[in-house]
Each structure stands twice: as structure tokens, then as C-alpha cells.
Scaffold this motif. Structure first.
Motif, PDB file in Angstrom:
ATOM      1  N   ASP A   1       0.861  -1.190   0.000  1.00  0.00           N
ATOM      2  CA  ASP A   1       0.000   0.000   0.000  1.00  0.00           C
ATOM      3  C   ASP A   1       0.895   1.237   0.000  1.00  0.00           C
ATOM      4  O   ASP A   1       2.062   1.183   0.387  1.00  0.00           O
ATOM      5  CB  ASP A   1      -0.954   0.042   1.208  1.00  0.00           C
ATOM      6  CG  ASP A   1      -2.225   0.855   0.889  1.00  0.00           C
ATOM      7  OD1 ASP A   1      -3.237   0.240   0.490  1.00  0.00           O
ATOM      8  OD2 ASP A   1      -2.188   2.093   1.000  1.00  0.00           O
TER       9      ASP A   1
ATOM     10  N   ASN B   1      -4.250  -3.849  -8.142  1.00  0.00           N
ATOM     11  CA  ASN B   1      -5.529  -3.438  -7.548  1.00  0.00           C
ATOM     12  C   ASN B   1      -5.568  -1.953  -7.207  1.00  0.00           C
ATOM     13  O   ASN B   1      -6.630  -1.340  -7.265  1.00  0.00           O
ATOM     14  CB  ASN B   1      -5.790  -4.282  -6.291  1.00  0.00           C
ATOM     15  CG  ASN B   1      -6.884  -3.699  -5.424  1.00  0.00           C
ATOM     16  OD1 ASN B   1      -8.072  -3.840  -5.722  1.00  0.00           O
ATOM     17  ND2 ASN B   1      -6.491  -2.999  -4.357  1.00  0.00           N
TER      18      ASN B   1
ATOM     19  N   TYR C   1     -10.969   8.641 -15.505  1.00  0.00           N
ATOM     20  CA  TYR C   1     -10.837   7.351 -14.810  1.00  0.00           C
ATOM     21  C   TYR C   1     -11.284   6.220 -15.740  1.00  0.00           C
ATOM     22  O   TYR C   1     -10.607   5.185 -15.857  1.00  0.00           O
ATOM     23  CB  TYR C   1     -11.693   7.408 -13.544  1.00  0.00           C
ATOM     24  CG  TYR C   1     -11.892   6.120 -12.789  1.00  0.00           C
ATOM     25  CD1 TYR C   1     -10.906   5.618 -11.935  1.00  0.00           C
ATOM     26  CD2 TYR C   1     -13.098   5.402 -12.887  1.00  0.00           C
ATOM     27  CE1 TYR C   1     -11.113   4.448 -11.211  1.00  0.00           C
ATOM     28  CE2 TYR C   1     -13.311   4.242 -12.168  1.00  0.00           C
ATOM     29  CZ  TYR C   1     -12.322   3.756 -11.333  1.00  0.00           C
ATOM     30  OH  TYR C   1     -12.530   2.604 -10.625  1.00  0.00           O
TER      31      TYR C   1
ATOM     32  N   THR D   1     -18.852  -1.495  -5.186  1.00  0.00           N
ATOM     33  CA  THR D   1     -18.474  -2.493  -4.191  1.00  0.00           C
ATOM     34  C   THR D   1     -18.215  -1.760  -2.889  1.00  0.00           C
ATOM     35  O   THR D   1     -17.466  -0.777  -2.881  1.00  0.00           O
ATOM     36  CB  THR D   1     -17.199  -3.238  -4.660  1.00  0.00           C
ATOM     37  OG1 THR D   1     -17.450  -3.784  -5.949  1.00  0.00           O
ATOM     38  CG2 THR D   1     -16.811  -4.342  -3.702  1.00  0.00           C
TER      39      THR D   1
ATOM     40  N   THR E   1     -16.493  -0.693  -0.165  1.00  0.00           N
ATOM     41  CA  THR E   1     -15.149  -0.633   0.406  1.00  0.00           C
ATOM     42  C   THR E   1     -15.035   0.757   1.013  1.00  0.00           C
ATOM     43  O   THR E   1     -15.886   1.624   0.755  1.00  0.00           O
ATOM     44  CB  THR E   1     -14.073  -0.791  -0.691  1.00  0.00           C
ATOM     45  OG1 THR E   1     -14.160   0.342  -1.571  1.00  0.00           O
ATOM     46  CG2 THR E   1     -14.251  -2.068  -1.484  1.00  0.00           C
TER      47      THR E   1
HETATM   48  N1  LIG Z   1     -15.087   0.044  -4.711  1.00  0.00           N
HETATM   49  C1  LIG Z   1     -15.708   0.180  -5.888  1.00  0.00           C
HETATM   50  O1  LIG Z   1     -16.936   0.388  -5.962  1.00  0.00           O
HETATM   51  C2  LIG Z   1     -14.928   0.058  -7.169  1.00  0.00           C
HETATM   52  C3  LIG Z   1     -15.654   0.105  -8.379  1.00  0.00           C
HETATM   53  C4  LIG Z   1     -14.964  -0.061  -9.565  1.00  0.00           C
HETATM   54  C5  LIG Z   1     -13.602  -0.278  -9.551  1.00  0.00           C
HETATM   55  N2  LIG Z   1     -12.926  -0.298  -8.367  1.00  0.00           N
HETATM   56  C6  LIG Z   1     -11.484  -0.543  -8.408  1.00  0.00           C
HETATM   57  O2  LIG Z   1     -11.147  -1.556  -7.473  1.00  0.00           O
HETATM   58  C7  LIG Z   1      -9.836  -1.312  -6.954  1.00  0.00           C
HETATM   59  C8  LIG Z   1      -9.887  -1.305  -5.439  1.00  0.00           C
HETATM   60  O3  LIG Z   1     -10.805  -0.329  -5.025  1.00  0.00           O
HETATM   61  P1  LIG Z   1     -11.222  -0.133  -3.493  1.00  0.00           P
HETATM   62  O4  LIG Z   1     -12.602   0.390  -3.523  1.00  0.00           O
HETATM   63  O5  LIG Z   1     -10.895  -1.332  -2.704  1.00  0.00           O
HETATM   64  O6  LIG Z   1     -10.236   1.067  -3.113  1.00  0.00           O
HETATM   65  P2  LIG Z   1      -9.847   1.726  -1.720  1.00  0.00           P
HETATM   66  O7  LIG Z   1      -9.629   3.172  -2.003  1.00  0.00           O
HETATM   67  O8  LIG Z   1     -10.790   1.337  -0.629  1.00  0.00           O
HETATM   68  O9  LIG Z   1      -8.425   1.055  -1.416  1.00  0.00           O
HETATM   69  C9  LIG Z   1      -7.387   1.237  -2.317  1.00  0.00           C
HETATM   70  C10 LIG Z   1      -6.058   1.158  -1.608  1.00  0.00           C
HETATM   71  O10 LIG Z   1      -5.073   1.432  -2.604  1.00  0.00           O
HETATM   72  C11 LIG Z   1      -4.093   2.265  -2.047  1.00  0.00           C
HETATM   73  N3  LIG Z   1      -3.447   3.062  -3.093  1.00  0.00           N
HETATM   74  C12 LIG Z   1      -3.985   4.088  -3.792  1.00  0.00           C
HETATM   75  N4  LIG Z   1      -3.058   4.643  -4.599  1.00  0.00           N
HETATM   76  C13 LIG Z   1      -1.919   3.917  -4.420  1.00  0.00           C
HETATM   77  C14 LIG Z   1      -0.619   4.001  -4.969  1.00  0.00           C
HETATM   78  N5  LIG Z   1      -0.302   4.954  -5.826  1.00  0.00           N
HETATM   79  N6  LIG Z   1       0.308   3.076  -4.578  1.00  0.00           N
HETATM   80  C15 LIG Z   1      -0.014   2.108  -3.683  1.00  0.00           C
HETATM   81  N7  LIG Z   1      -1.227   2.013  -3.106  1.00  0.00           N
HETATM   82  C16 LIG Z   1      -2.169   2.901  -3.468  1.00  0.00           C
HETATM   83  C17 LIG Z   1      -4.840   3.159  -1.069  1.00  0.00           C
HETATM   84  O11 LIG Z   1      -3.979   3.699  -0.086  1.00  0.00           O
HETATM   85  C18 LIG Z   1      -5.889   2.201  -0.502  1.00  0.00           C
HETATM   86  O12 LIG Z   1      -5.454   1.596   0.702  1.00  0.00           O
HETATM   87  C19 LIG Z   1      -9.383  -0.003  -7.580  1.00  0.00           C
HETATM   88  O13 LIG Z   1      -8.575  -0.273  -8.703  1.00  0.00           O
HETATM   89  C20 LIG Z   1     -10.668   0.662  -8.020  1.00  0.00           C
HETATM   90  O14 LIG Z   1     -10.480   1.548  -9.096  1.00  0.00           O
HETATM   91  C21 LIG Z   1     -13.560  -0.134  -7.172  1.00  0.00           C
END
Ligand SMILES: NC(=O)c1ccc[n+]([C@@H]2O[C@H](COP(=O)([O-])OP(=O)(O)OC[C@H]3O[C@@H](n4cnc5c(N)ncnc54)[C@H](O)[C@@H]3O)[C@@H](O)[C@H]2O)c1
Length: 262
Positions: free
Chosen positions: A40, A93, A165, A198, A200
Motif C-alpha cells: 500500500d 488493484n 478514470y 463495491t 469498500t
Molecule cells: N469500490 C468500488 O466500488 C470500485 C468500483 C470499480 C472499480 N474499483 C477498483 O477496485 C480497486 C480497489 O478499489 P477499493 O474500492 O478497494 O479502493 P480503496 O480506495 O478502498 O483502497 C485502495 C487502496 O489502494 C491504495 N493506493 C492508492 N493509490 C496507491 C498508490 N499509488 N500506490 C499504492 N497504493 C495505493 C490506497 O492507499 C488504498 O489503501 C481499484 O482499482 C478501483 O479503481 C472499485
């Protein structure tokens, strides 16, 4: 019974695994006997996920890195190699609007410029390219590997308000398809999992604080509930396992039927 999803002997690196989807993927992998490198941007998040896995008897190491920086990514892979050996499974991710999004990031795209657009492109596209290029040489040499990138349905069907995005996620999927073509001969697969809303930390609070918005949003989902990180992690686990060895270059939606794949 022989568990077809076992990851015994495999080393997996999951980016952005300090919370949300990445955390759940790391936990699923560890529960199936992989050694997990929990990355992270925020070191303490990664550490607390690795500690929790270790406390349950799993194998995990925390490695801080910013995936948007190739230098930082190279240092992470070197550290991971020392801790656990070469990476068998990479899960790209880390995403969304980045670890430290600009306060302007949600304004209409035509009202801001490259400094804000770069935030989405750097983490969702360059982050994927950086980590995949760092993982590839060992995978080629060892003639095996799994590369899995979490994209969004925004990248498949587009989402108003998330134009840049959407473009970055579509770019990451295009990159995965090309990588699949380049690396198939080395028994390395490259696939995407496309997710929609999702729950989160990134979105849960925003939607729970706004039940009307949540209800309207869910009316577009065939299965009328938001996703859970485990919904996504189950699919990622399958793709990471040996059971998926003939599957590459694909994008699998895990989205409650928000948008179908044909
Ligand atoms: N949650 C949703 O509804 C959703 C929907 C579509 C796509 N996504 C994708 O799923 C993936 C996970 O999403 P999430 O909701 O779990 O995200 P989140 O924001 O809850 O967690 C993401 C984690 O990634 C870390 N992070 C961000 N930038 C970083 C970097 N440059 N280097 C290292 N770590 C980094 C953050 O610190 C965080 O802990 C992402 O790629 C997101 O685009 C999520």
C-alpha cells in the motif's frame, strides 16, 4: 479433497491491499496458502493487513510503495524478492482516484486540466504498467505467472463524471490484452476483473450517508445489492489458481449484473 484453488508454494503481490478489495484478495490468497506481499501507499495500512494475516497463521509481508513511481515499484519488487522469492501472482488493484486525490478530482473533466487528469491516469494506468513490467522478467524466466488487474465497469461502458478514470481503466484492460498476447508463450496469463459499486472504504460511507442515491444506483443492478470485497476476491482467486491456466486476455465482470459481457 484436492483443493483446485490452492496457492501452496506461490508468492503473490497485491497492490493497494491496505484496505477494501485488495485487502480481501490478500486475505483470500493467504487462506489458500500463498505467501502474500501486501502493498500500500500507506505503510501502516499494509502492515496492519499483513499482521492480521500472520496472526491467523498465514504468510504475509507488508511492503510500502507508490505504484505510480517506477523507481518505487522496482524497489518494492526487490524487497519482495528478498522476503519471499520471485512473484508468481501479481494483482494490480491500487486505483480509484489515487492514494491522495486532488480535491478537484470530481469536478467535470472540462473544468480541470492535466494536473488532475494525471491523478487518475497515473494510478490506474501507469501503476499497472509499472508493476506488470517489474513482474514480467521473473515470470518469463520461470515460465509461469498470473497477472490480474482490477478495472471498473466504467472502463467497459463509460461513466459520466468519471471520464478520465474510465479512460485509464479501459487503457489498463487494453494493456492486459496485449500483455496476454506477448506472454502466453511463457505460460503467463493476463486478465482483468471489472467491478462496479463495491462496498469498500472508498465508497461505502458516501453511499450509506445517502440512502436515496444508493437506492437509485441499485435499481440498475440485476442483483439489487452493492458488491462485497469477497465477491471480487473469489473471482481473483480462481484466476490466480492453476485451475485457470487456459484463460488469458479476458475481462470478467463481477458486478451484480450492472452491465453484461457478451
Ligand atoms: N469500490 C468500488 O466500488 C470500485 C468500483 C470499480 C472499480 N474499483 C477498483 O477496485 C480497486 C480497489 O478499489 P477499493 O474500492 O478497494 O479502493 P480503496 O480506495 O478502498 O483502497 C485502495 C487502496 O489502494 C491504495 N493506493 C492508492 N493509490 C496507491 C498508490 N499509488 N500506490 C499504492 N497504493 C495505493 C490506497 O492507499 C488504498 O489503501 C481499484 O482499482 C478501483 O479503481 C472499485
Amino acid at each position: 479433497m484436492n483443493d483446485i484453488l490452492t496457492l501452496t508454494g506461490r508468492v503473490a503481490l497485491v497492490t493497494g491491499a491496505g484496505q477494501g478489495v485488495g485487502q480481501q484478495v490478500a486475505e483470500h490468497f493467504a487462506a489458500h496458502d500463498a505467501t502474500v506481499i501486501v502493498n500500500d501507499y500507506f505503510a501502516e495500512r499494509a502492515q496492519s493487513v499483513a499482521d492480521a494475516i500472520t496472526a491467523r497463521g498465514g504468510k504475509a509481508f507488508a511492503v510500502q510503495a507508490d505504484v505510480t513511481s517506477l523507481e518505487s515499484v522496482k524497489a518494492m519488487f526487490a524487497q519482495a524478492r528478498e522476503l519471499a522469492g520471485p512473484i508468481d501472482i501479481l494483482v494490480n488493484n491500487a486505483g480509484n482516484l489515487g492514494a491522495t486525490p486532488s480535491p478537484d478530482a470530481r469536478k467535470p473533466f472540462w473544468e480541470h486540466g492535466p494536473e488532475v487528469w494525471a491523478g487518475a491516469i497515473d494510478v490506474n494506468l501507469y501503476g499497472v504498467i509499472n508493476c506488470t513490467s517489474a513482474a514480467t522478467p521473473d515470470m518469463i524466466e520461470r515460465q509461469r505467472g498470473r497477472i490480474i488487474t482490477i478495472i471498473s465497469d466504467a472502463g467497459r461502458v463509460g461513466e459520466a463524471g468519471l471520464e478520465v478514470y474510465s479512460a485509464a481503466k479501459a487503457g489498463a484492460a487494453g494493456f492486459m490484452r496485449a500483455v496476454a498476447r506477448s506472454l502466453g508463450r511463457y505460460q503467463v496469463t493476463a486478465n482483468c476483473v471489472a467491478i462496479s459499486a463495491t462496498f469498500t472504504p472508498a465508497i461505502e460511507k458516501r453511499l450509506k450517508d445517502n440512502p436515496e442515491m444508493l437506492k437509485k444506483m441499485m435499481s440498475k443492478y440485476v442483483i439489487r445489492r452493492p458488491g462485497k470485497p469477497t465477491d471480487v476476491a473469489n473471482m481473483v482467486l480462481f484466476i490466480a489458481s492453476d485451475a485457470s491456466e487456459w484463460i488469458t486476455g479476458q475481462t470478467y465482470p463481477v458486478n451484480g449484473g450492472y452491465a453484461f459481457a457478451v
